[in-house]
Design an enzyme around this catalytic site. Structure first.
Site, PDB file in Angstrom:
ATOM      1  N   SER A   5       0.875  -1.171   0.000  1.00  0.00           N
ATOM      2  CA  SER A   5       0.000   0.000   0.000  1.00  0.00           C
ATOM      3  C   SER A   5       0.911   1.220   0.000  1.00  0.00           C
ATOM      4  CB  SER A   5      -0.872  -0.005   1.259  1.00  0.00           C
ATOM      5  OG  SER A   5      -1.184   1.323   1.635  1.00  0.00           O
ATOM      6  N   HIS A  30      -1.265  -1.252  -4.294  1.00  0.00           N
ATOM      7  CA  HIS A  30      -2.548  -0.869  -3.679  1.00  0.00           C
ATOM      8  C   HIS A  30      -2.505   0.636  -3.408  1.00  0.00           C
ATOM      9  CE1 HIS A  30      -5.950  -1.757  -0.797  1.00  0.00           C
ATOM     10  NE2 HIS A  30      -5.442  -0.723  -0.140  1.00  0.00           N
ATOM     11  N   ASP A  32      -4.507   3.886  -1.931  1.00  0.00           N
ATOM     12  CA  ASP A  32      -5.586   4.255  -1.006  1.00  0.00           C
ATOM     13  C   ASP A  32      -6.090   5.660  -1.309  1.00  0.00           C
ATOM     14  OD1 ASP A  32      -5.794   1.999   0.884  1.00  0.00           O
ATOM     15  OD2 ASP A  32      -3.683   2.454   1.261  1.00  0.00           O
ATOM     16  N   MET A  34      -8.664   8.555  -0.362  1.00  0.00           N
ATOM     17  CA  MET A  34      -9.479   9.011   0.779  1.00  0.00           C
ATOM     18  C   MET A  34      -9.999  10.413   0.506  1.00  0.00           C
ATOM     19  SD  MET A  34      -7.001   7.887   3.885  1.00  0.00           S
ATOM     20  CE  MET A  34      -6.225   6.267   3.924  1.00  0.00           C
ATOM     21  N   HIS A  63      -8.196   1.432  -3.719  1.00  0.00           N
ATOM     22  CA  HIS A  63      -9.087   1.200  -2.574  1.00  0.00           C
ATOM     23  C   HIS A  63      -9.782   2.526  -2.301  1.00  0.00           C
ATOM     24  CE1 HIS A  63      -9.254   0.173   2.038  1.00  0.00           C
ATOM     25  NE2 HIS A  63     -10.455   0.308   1.505  1.00  0.00           N
ATOM     26  N   MET A  65     -11.843   4.861  -0.458  1.00  0.00           N
ATOM     27  CA  MET A  65     -12.466   5.195   0.835  1.00  0.00           C
ATOM     28  C   MET A  65     -13.126   6.559   0.652  1.00  0.00           C
ATOM     29  SD  MET A  65      -9.369   3.772   3.180  1.00  0.00           S
ATOM     30  CE  MET A  65      -8.237   3.779   1.813  1.00  0.00           C
ATOM     31  N   MET A 134     -11.261  -5.289   6.145  1.00  0.00           N
ATOM     32  CA  MET A 134     -10.460  -4.290   6.865  1.00  0.00           C
ATOM     33  C   MET A 134     -10.104  -4.834   8.246  1.00  0.00           C
ATOM     34  SD  MET A 134      -9.994  -1.570   4.934  1.00  0.00           S
ATOM     35  CE  MET A 134      -8.981  -0.824   6.217  1.00  0.00           C
ATOM     36  N   GLY A 141      -2.489   4.830   7.823  1.00  0.00           N
ATOM     37  CA  GLY A 141      -1.550   3.728   7.874  1.00  0.00           C
ATOM     38  C   GLY A 141      -0.987   3.606   9.286  1.00  0.00           C
ATOM     39  N   ASP A 169      -6.491  -5.890   4.956  1.00  0.00           N
ATOM     40  CA  ASP A 169      -5.840  -4.578   4.845  1.00  0.00           C
ATOM     41  C   ASP A 169      -5.872  -3.855   6.187  1.00  0.00           C
ATOM     42  OD1 ASP A 169      -4.812  -2.170   3.961  1.00  0.00           O
ATOM     43  OD2 ASP A 169      -6.563  -1.622   2.758  1.00  0.00           O
ATOM     44  N   GLY A 171      -2.669  -2.935   9.373  1.00  0.00           N
ATOM     45  CA  GLY A 171      -1.939  -3.510  10.502  1.00  0.00           C
ATOM     46  C   GLY A 171      -1.365  -4.888  10.227  1.00  0.00           C
TER      47      GLY A 171
HETATM   48  C1  DX5 Z   1      -5.982   2.100   5.752  1.00  0.00           C
HETATM   49  C2  DX5 Z   1      -5.511   1.705   4.348  1.00  0.00           C
HETATM   50  C3  DX5 Z   1      -4.423   0.666   4.344  1.00  0.00           C
HETATM   51  C4  DX5 Z   1      -3.204   1.063   5.113  1.00  0.00           C
HETATM   52  C5  DX5 Z   1      -2.175  -0.011   5.174  1.00  0.00           C
HETATM   53  O1  DX5 Z   1      -7.016   2.998   5.650  1.00  0.00           O
HETATM   54  O2  DX5 Z   1      -6.578   1.173   3.620  1.00  0.00           O
HETATM   55  O3  DX5 Z   1      -4.114   0.260   3.005  1.00  0.00           O
HETATM   56  O4  DX5 Z   1      -2.649   2.232   4.649  1.00  0.00           O
HETATM   57  O5  DX5 Z   1      -1.114   0.455   5.956  1.00  0.00           O
HETATM   58  P1  DX5 Z   1      -0.593  -0.348   7.238  1.00  0.00           P
HETATM   59  O6  DX5 Z   1      -0.068  -1.636   6.720  1.00  0.00           O
HETATM   60  O7  DX5 Z   1       0.454   0.547   7.779  1.00  0.00           O
HETATM   61  O8  DX5 Z   1      -1.764  -0.529   8.172  1.00  0.00           O
HETATM   62 ZN    ZN Z   2      -6.172   0.170   1.661  1.00  0.00          ZN
END
Ligand code: DX5
Ligand code: ZN
Length: 218
Positions: A5, A30, A32, A34, A63, A65, A134, A141, A169, A171
């Site tokens: 990601s 990937h 993200d 937002m 992804h 969001m 999730m 992140g 996805d 942690g």
């Molecule tokens: C969270 C994102 C993830 C995240 C992954 O909203 O969708 O893709 O950034 O990052 P880590 O692996 O640090 O949780």
């Molecule tokens: Zn993501």
């Protein structure tokens, strides 16, 4: 699969980061997206997807969001995203958008949050190419893995058709990936577990080894 990601990458050196991930053996990327509304954070949008598309042949998953994925999904596909994953919680009925994504030739992905039960997305599994579980509250992140995701992955992998790709996805790192793989996750989305543990090739190889030690198929 270990899928980086890019949320925590060095955006001033985006092209170099993508090349380093390719060299490190990443099978896909990937991204993200937002909107500061569906989640309390802003990341990036179409120009970054276009920029990444120009420098790699790797499959790109966006992804989304965002509160209105139907408004933007086609644009993200045109910008170069192969897979478009949107949130169950953002729409009244995911089926029309999942169907439209397949019609566009995109991989149709459905994400669901930690507090959403697997039973809520079950009716749509036939319309999904991938389902993203999730394991953190989306938006940032580097958060702590929420272990209830494991029971959800197990439940999902028992009911999902085998052709549906199961992703996890949030942690996911060297401490949590083996449990995820054992619970049925096939594609592990990883941000801090790669970007905070350079060199990327070593981080990915170690994560792969840990995932393989326990993985099973649904
Ligand atoms: C969270 C994102 C993830 C995240 C992954 O909203 O969708 O893709 O950034 O990052 P880590 O692996 O640090 O949780
Ligand atoms: Zn993501």
């Amino acid at each position: 699969m270990i899928v980086p990601s890019l949320l925590l990458c060095d955006f001033a050196r985006l092209g170099d980061e993508v090349r380093k991930l390719e060299d490190a053996g990443a099978p896909a990327l990937h991204l993200d997206v937002m909107d500061g509304h569906f989640v309390p954070n802003l990341s990036y949008g179409l120009p970054i997807v276009e920029a990444v598309r120009k420098v790699t042949e790797l499959p790109i998953e966006t992804h989304l969001m965002i509160s209105d994925p139907a408004q933007f999904a086609e644009q993200f596909h045109e910008a170069g995203a192969d897979a478009i994953t949107f949130h169950y919680e953002a729409v009244d009925d995911p089926r029309p958008l999942l169907t439209k994504l397949r019609e566009l030739g995109a991989v149709a992905g459905l994400a669901y949050n930690v507090e959403t039960p697997v039973s809520a997305i079950r009716p749509y599994l036939d319309a999904c190419d991938l389902v993203l579980t999730m394991s953190v509250t989306p938006g940032f992140g580097g958060q702590h893995f929420e272990t209830e995701a494991l029971a959800k992955l197990r439940e999902l992998s028992a009911m999902a058709p085998p052709e549906v790709l199961l992703e996890v996805d949030g942690g996911v790192n060297a401490d949590t990936i083996a449990d995820c793989a054992e619970a049925g996750s096939q594609s592990h989305i990883i941000g801090s577990g790669i970007f905070r543990h350079p060199p990327y090739g070593e981080a990915i190889a170690k994560l792969q080894q840990l995932a393989r030690s326990t993985s099973r198929t649904h």
